[in-house]
Design an enzyme around this catalytic site. Sequence first.
Site, PDB file in Angstrom:
ATOM      1  N   SER A 132      -5.056  72.572  50.537  1.00  0.00           N
ATOM      2  CA  SER A 132      -5.714  73.457  49.920  1.00  0.00           C
ATOM      3  C   SER A 132      -6.565  74.248  50.732  1.00  0.00           C
ATOM      4  CB  SER A 132      -6.495  72.830  48.690  1.00  0.00           C
ATOM      5  OG  SER A 132      -5.773  71.996  47.924  1.00  0.00           O
TER       6      SER A 132
HETATM    7  N1  SAH Z   1      -5.234  67.098  48.704  1.00  0.00           N
HETATM    8  C1  SAH Z   1      -4.397  67.655  49.578  1.00  0.00           C
HETATM    9  C2  SAH Z   1      -3.581  68.799  48.791  1.00  0.00           C
HETATM   10  C3  SAH Z   1      -2.639  68.519  47.955  1.00  0.00           C
HETATM   11  S1  SAH Z   1      -1.354  69.531  47.192  1.00  0.00           S
HETATM   12  C4  SAH Z   1      -4.690  68.091  50.874  1.00  0.00           C
HETATM   13  O1  SAH Z   1      -5.864  67.964  51.154  1.00  0.00           O
HETATM   14  O2  SAH Z   1      -3.872  68.294  51.657  1.00  0.00           O
HETATM   15  C5  SAH Z   1      -0.853  68.304  45.908  1.00  0.00           C
HETATM   16  C6  SAH Z   1      -0.186  67.206  46.202  1.00  0.00           C
HETATM   17  O3  SAH Z   1      -0.101  66.231  45.081  1.00  0.00           O
HETATM   18  C7  SAH Z   1       0.964  67.345  46.699  1.00  0.00           C
HETATM   19  O4  SAH Z   1       1.299  66.636  47.901  1.00  0.00           O
HETATM   20  C8  SAH Z   1       1.937  66.911  45.635  1.00  0.00           C
HETATM   21  O5  SAH Z   1       3.078  66.028  46.140  1.00  0.00           O
HETATM   22  C9  SAH Z   1       1.047  65.840  44.967  1.00  0.00           C
HETATM   23  N2  SAH Z   1       1.508  65.263  43.896  1.00  0.00           N
HETATM   24  C10 SAH Z   1       2.015  66.004  42.656  1.00  0.00           C
HETATM   25  N3  SAH Z   1       2.074  65.024  41.597  1.00  0.00           N
HETATM   26  C11 SAH Z   1       1.701  64.169  41.870  1.00  0.00           C
HETATM   27  C12 SAH Z   1       1.706  62.709  41.198  1.00  0.00           C
HETATM   28  N4  SAH Z   1       2.101  62.386  40.081  1.00  0.00           N
HETATM   29  N5  SAH Z   1       1.080  61.693  41.964  1.00  0.00           N
HETATM   30  C13 SAH Z   1       0.679  61.704  43.142  1.00  0.00           C
HETATM   31  N6  SAH Z   1       0.767  62.828  43.821  1.00  0.00           N
HETATM   32  C14 SAH Z   1       1.250  63.996  43.414  1.00  0.00           C
END
Ligand code: SAH
Length: 228
Positions: free
Chosen positions: A79
């Site tokens: 993000s």
């Molecule tokens: N917090 C992260 C940004 C994450 S982007 C950082 O600091 O880099 C969102 C993430 O959510 C992605 O990696 C995606 O694979 C994950 N995601 C999507 N659906 C999900 C679910 N049902 N359970 C766990 N993770 C999930």
Amino acid sequence: MLTSGGFEPGSTPPPVEDAVFIVARARMVRDQIVARGLTDPRVLSVMGRVPRQEFVPKNQRYASYEDGPLPIGHGQTISQPYIVAFMTAALDPQPKDRVLEIGTGSGYQAAVISELVAAVYSIEIVEPLARRAEADLKRLGYDKVKVRAGDGYRGWPEAAPFDAIIVTCAPEKVPKALVDQLKVGGRMIVPVGPQHGVQELYLLRKLEGGLQTQAVLPVRFVPMVMAH
Ligand code: SAH
């Protein structure tokens, strides 16, 4: 004038980090976070310390303090720094808190929060991302973060209840399991909305009698995968 964080001019900079990143990070805090009105000193301090360049692919290191999200592989992103700071501040993290994160991604957001609380439990549905974030967090010494590969929609019942929950992927509705795993008095920050289109970041507070909800910012996150 910008100083590069704690060492005297003319002295040797800390060996582990290229000074270019120290300067870029200080600028990021000033131009992207303070400039947008975020003043929480704990959050500014931690955003000024956590080495974001260590959480992005090697070819993105020199872009790691730019004002936007970056690709981390598997179609996912780390993000925008301001959003990480905003969500961290909105959670009002306390030193004794145990926090659940859904969507580990790069591990950067988990690292930031872990500096302000007792423990972070973070779930990532893309197994290779979970493993890589776990390894990066360990290598960098963020040992208060536990990472699990799995579906965050169900939360982490064995470690519940949590003082705070941060969701960094967008469900269409707030998953009930996550509300159930929040303590009374606990806070949740979660982007909610359609998979394609504008979502709204909500701050929820669990009260004895129900949920207090507040829309705080329009955002765009990757959708929460519905694997269950
Ligand atoms: N917090 C992260 C940004 C994450 S982007 C950082 O600091 O880099 C969102 C993430 O959510 C992605 O990696 C995606 O694979 C994950 N995601 C999507 N659906 C999900 C679910 N049902 N359970 C766990 N993770 C999930």
